[in-house]
Write a protein that holds these residues in place. Structure first.
Motif, PDB file in Angstrom:
ATOM      1  N   GLN A  19       0.827  -1.213   0.000  1.00 13.31           N
ATOM      2  CA  GLN A  19       0.000   0.000   0.000  1.00 13.31           C
ATOM      3  C   GLN A  19       0.861   1.263   0.000  1.00 13.31           C
ATOM      4  O   GLN A  19       0.525   2.256  -0.632  1.00 13.31           O
ATOM      5  N   VAL A  20       1.971   1.229   0.746  1.00 12.16           N
ATOM      6  CA  VAL A  20       2.815   2.412   0.858  1.00 12.16           C
ATOM      7  C   VAL A  20       3.609   2.662  -0.422  1.00 12.16           C
ATOM      8  O   VAL A  20       3.741   3.799  -0.876  1.00 12.16           O
ATOM      9  N   PHE A  21       4.136   1.593  -1.021  1.00 13.79           N
ATOM     10  CA  PHE A  21       5.057   1.759  -2.145  1.00 13.79           C
ATOM     11  C   PHE A  21       4.445   1.444  -3.513  1.00 13.79           C
ATOM     12  O   PHE A  21       5.075   1.663  -4.533  1.00 13.79           O
ATOM     13  N   PRO A  43     -12.605  -4.645  13.147  1.00 14.92           N
ATOM     14  CA  PRO A  43     -13.400  -4.113  12.035  1.00 14.92           C
ATOM     15  C   PRO A  43     -12.592  -4.047  10.745  1.00 14.92           C
ATOM     16  O   PRO A  43     -11.395  -3.728  10.763  1.00 14.92           O
ATOM     17  N   VAL A  44     -13.240  -4.345   9.618  1.00 13.18           N
ATOM     18  CA  VAL A  44     -12.562  -4.300   8.320  1.00 13.18           C
ATOM     19  C   VAL A  44     -12.112  -2.884   7.984  1.00 13.18           C
ATOM     20  O   VAL A  44     -11.164  -2.678   7.226  1.00 13.18           O
ATOM     21  N   ALA A  45     -12.765  -1.877   8.588  1.00  9.64           N
ATOM     22  CA  ALA A  45     -12.379  -0.478   8.373  1.00  9.64           C
ATOM     23  C   ALA A  45     -10.930  -0.226   8.768  1.00  9.64           C
ATOM     24  O   ALA A  45     -10.311   0.760   8.341  1.00  9.64           O
ATOM     25  N   LEU A  46     -10.359  -1.129   9.546  1.00  4.44           N
ATOM     26  CA  LEU A  46      -8.962  -1.015   9.955  1.00  4.44           C
ATOM     27  C   LEU A  46      -8.036  -1.049   8.741  1.00  4.44           C
ATOM     28  O   LEU A  46      -6.925  -0.521   8.779  1.00  4.44           O
ATOM     29  N   LEU A  47      -8.489  -1.661   7.660  1.00  7.10           N
ATOM     30  CA  LEU A  47      -7.674  -1.788   6.454  1.00  7.10           C
ATOM     31  C   LEU A  47      -7.887  -0.645   5.467  1.00  7.10           C
ATOM     32  O   LEU A  47      -7.178  -0.564   4.461  1.00  7.10           O
ATOM     33  N   ASP A  48      -8.842   0.216   5.747  1.00  6.03           N
ATOM     34  CA  ASP A  48      -9.193   1.292   4.810  1.00  6.03           C
ATOM     35  C   ASP A  48      -8.423   2.571   5.155  1.00  6.03           C
ATOM     36  O   ASP A  48      -8.687   3.196   6.188  1.00  6.03           O
ATOM     37  N   PRO A  49      -7.457   2.986   4.333  1.00  3.76           N
ATOM     38  CA  PRO A  49      -6.658   4.180   4.651  1.00  3.76           C
ATOM     39  C   PRO A  49      -7.475   5.467   4.635  1.00  3.76           C
ATOM     40  O   PRO A  49      -7.031   6.483   5.167  1.00  3.76           O
ATOM     41  N   SER A  50      -8.668   5.449   4.001  1.00  4.74           N
ATOM     42  CA  SER A  50      -9.502   6.652   3.968  1.00  4.74           C
ATOM     43  C   SER A  50     -10.247   6.863   5.287  1.00  4.74           C
ATOM     44  O   SER A  50     -10.811   7.935   5.524  1.00  4.74           O
ATOM     45  N   LYS A  92      -2.351  -0.243  10.541  1.00 10.49           N
ATOM     46  CA  LYS A  92      -3.289   0.865  10.360  1.00 10.49           C
ATOM     47  C   LYS A  92      -2.594   2.208  10.592  1.00 10.49           C
ATOM     48  O   LYS A  92      -2.731   3.139   9.787  1.00 10.49           O
ATOM     49  N   LEU A  93      -1.859   2.306  11.668  1.00  9.71           N
ATOM     50  CA  LEU A  93      -1.165   3.552  11.993  1.00  9.71           C
ATOM     51  C   LEU A  93      -0.158   3.930  10.909  1.00  9.71           C
ATOM     52  O   LEU A  93      -0.137   5.063  10.417  1.00  9.71           O
ATOM     53  N   LEU A  94       0.687   2.985  10.535  1.00 12.26           N
ATOM     54  CA  LEU A  94       1.726   3.259   9.551  1.00 12.26           C
ATOM     55  C   LEU A  94       1.141   3.590   8.183  1.00 12.26           C
ATOM     56  O   LEU A  94       1.644   4.475   7.477  1.00 12.26           O
ATOM     57  N   LEU A  95       0.075   2.896   7.821  1.00 12.04           N
ATOM     58  CA  LEU A  95      -0.566   3.148   6.530  1.00 12.04           C
ATOM     59  C   LEU A  95      -1.139   4.556   6.475  1.00 12.04           C
ATOM     60  O   LEU A  95      -0.937   5.298   5.509  1.00 12.04           O
TER      61      LEU A  95
END
Length: 455
Positions: A19-21, A43-50, A92-95
């Motif tokens: 996701q980052v690169f 929660p799946v929202a944990l994967l959503d960067p928005s 989640k934090l790093l993303l």
């Protein structure tokens, strides 16, 4: 740790790197990560960067406690399942903090990123709730400077506070530059969503001549908010300074309130009469109470070129605080290739900042020409020179002359919250040999130096 849990943890981190690169979604990693998160009961929202961390915590309040100190203790969990859960939260934090994307940025997106950066610093052990990237602890300069691991595998070199603050400041600066700032400022509703930060203030100061009407009013309001917030923190560091040293050259007033009883008794002990059991006093002693009336002169010279923006802001505010103290005569000079005497506005840092022009080259000789005539009583004068010292090397002769004249000369490489500074090595060595080493560190070091001279 079981092989299965190790594989699940690796899936989460590989997805993070992708996701980052790589902006293209990796379907296999995405579906595998969803399965891992779902299995963990997260929660799946944990994967959503928005979805910001703030919004995530609002929806799922129990997660707030898990983010607190998360990265500081990431390797403490012995249970392999718990380590997978931590990996999901860390991802989640790093993303959210490091995958900033490209293209235009809105005011709300910048505000959300600043809060996510605050959660990131809290997870590192910074403490204290959702804050923006330029939070109070950073402004106070309270970073410990010790290395911190990110807890994603151990064994790597720790990241110290200066490196972390610099990285976050660079990310924030990039977001601010991508934001259509003039359009945002023209809309009072959007402008109200902005959180004042050093990066934002820098952009406002650089663009202020192109703003007018509502946009200019909103820009000034943001600058004023930032100035007031930083001033409140710095004022607590300066605290109360003495109103002047006792001047023993002035005879004490011979009045009862100045009578030094202990000294009077001590000096007259030879007059003690054992027969009468009385002390006969033939001389009274009084305390000196007159204080120095000549104000200590503080001359602050600050480089306002592009590399010294945070120093310009912090020094302007600090000078205004010392200008408000009794018996301190403060002068402020800013320079790039030209010098500007800002002394008439020194008590109002907001007005000073509006009169500065950031950027350009550097020529300290023009500032010295403006500052030197301000020295009337060298031994009662302190000159603080803030710069990265990538400058005209003939300045070392001026610095040497000032130091030998009795002026308290304090060269400063940075006046910021992180303590990070790049200083010309030639000047650093010359000033050290002169006996006036460059201060490179938190702003509290400069505060301490000034208080030692002025009190």
């Amino acid at each position: 740790m079981t092989a299965n849990n190790e594989n699940r943890r690796q899936v989460l981190y590989w997805r993070l790197l992708a996701q980052v690169f790589n902006t293209e979604e990796q379907a296999t990693l995405e579906s595998a990560s969803v399965a891992v998160v779902d299995d963990l009961g997260l929660p799946v929202a944990l994967l959503d960067p928005s979805v910001s961390v703030d919004n995530l915590v609002q929806r799922f309040p129990d997660l707030a406690a898990e983010f607190d100190g998360l990265l500081d203790h990431a390797e403490d969990a012995e249970d392999s399942g718990e380590q997978v859960r931590r990996a999901a939260l860390i991802s989640k934090l790093l993303l959210n903090v490091f995958a900033t994307g490209t293209g235009d940025v809105s005011a709300s997106q910048l505000a959300a990123w600043q809060k996510d950066a605050g959660w990131f610093k809290q997870a590192l052990g910074g403490g204290g709730g959702s804050r923006n990237a330029q939070g109070e602890g950073e402004r106070e300069g309270e970073g410990s400077g010790q290395g911190r691991g990110l807890g994603t595998g151990g064994g790597g070199r720790g990241i110290d506070d200066a490196e972390l603050n610099k990285a976050l400041a660079n990310l924030e600066g990039d977001l601010v530059r991508r934001m259509r700032l003039r359009e945002v400022l023209s809309n009072s509703s959007l402008a109200a969503q902005l959180n004042p930060s050093m990066s934002l203030i820098e952009q406002l100061l650089r663009d202020k001549d192109n703003l007018s009407g509502v946009a200019l009013a909103n820009a000034k309001a943001l600058i004023r908010r930032f100035v007031d917030e930083v001033a409140e923190v710095l004022r607590t560091q300066v605290e109360k300074t003495s109103v002047g040293k006792i001047d023993k050259s002035v005879p004490p007033k011979r009045v009862f309130r100045n009578l030094d009883i202990e000294r009077t008794i001590w000096k007259n002990l030879t007059n003690w009469s054992p027969e009468d059991e009385r002390l006969y006093v033939d001389r009274l002693f009084y305390r000196h109470t007159a204080r120095r009336t000549t104000p200590a002169r503080l001359i602050v010279v600050v480089d306002q070129s592009g590399s010294m923006v945070d120093s310009m802001v912090n020094c302007t505010i600090l000078a205004s605080i010392f200008a408000g103290l009794p018996k301190v005569d403060v002068h402020l000079v800013a320079y790039d290739t030209r010098a500007l005497d800002l002394t008439p506005w020194v008590k109002d840092p907001f007005e000073v900042l509006l009169r500065t022009t950031l950027g350009g080259g550097t020529d300290g000789t023009v500032a010295m020409a403006l500052a030197r005539p301000k020295i009337v009583d060298p031994r009662n004068t302190v000159m603080v020179w803030i710069s990265d010292f990538y400058d005209n090397r003939s300045l070392i002769d001026d610095f040497t002359s000032l130091h030998r004249s009795g002026v308290k000369f304090i060269p400063v490489g940075s006046v910021n919250s992180s303590g990070y500074a790049s200083v010309d090595q030639w000047f650093r060595e010359k000033l050290k040999d002169l006996g006036t080493p460059v201060i490179s560190g938190h702003i509290r070091k400069l505060v301490l130096e000034l208080k030692n001279f002025l009190t």
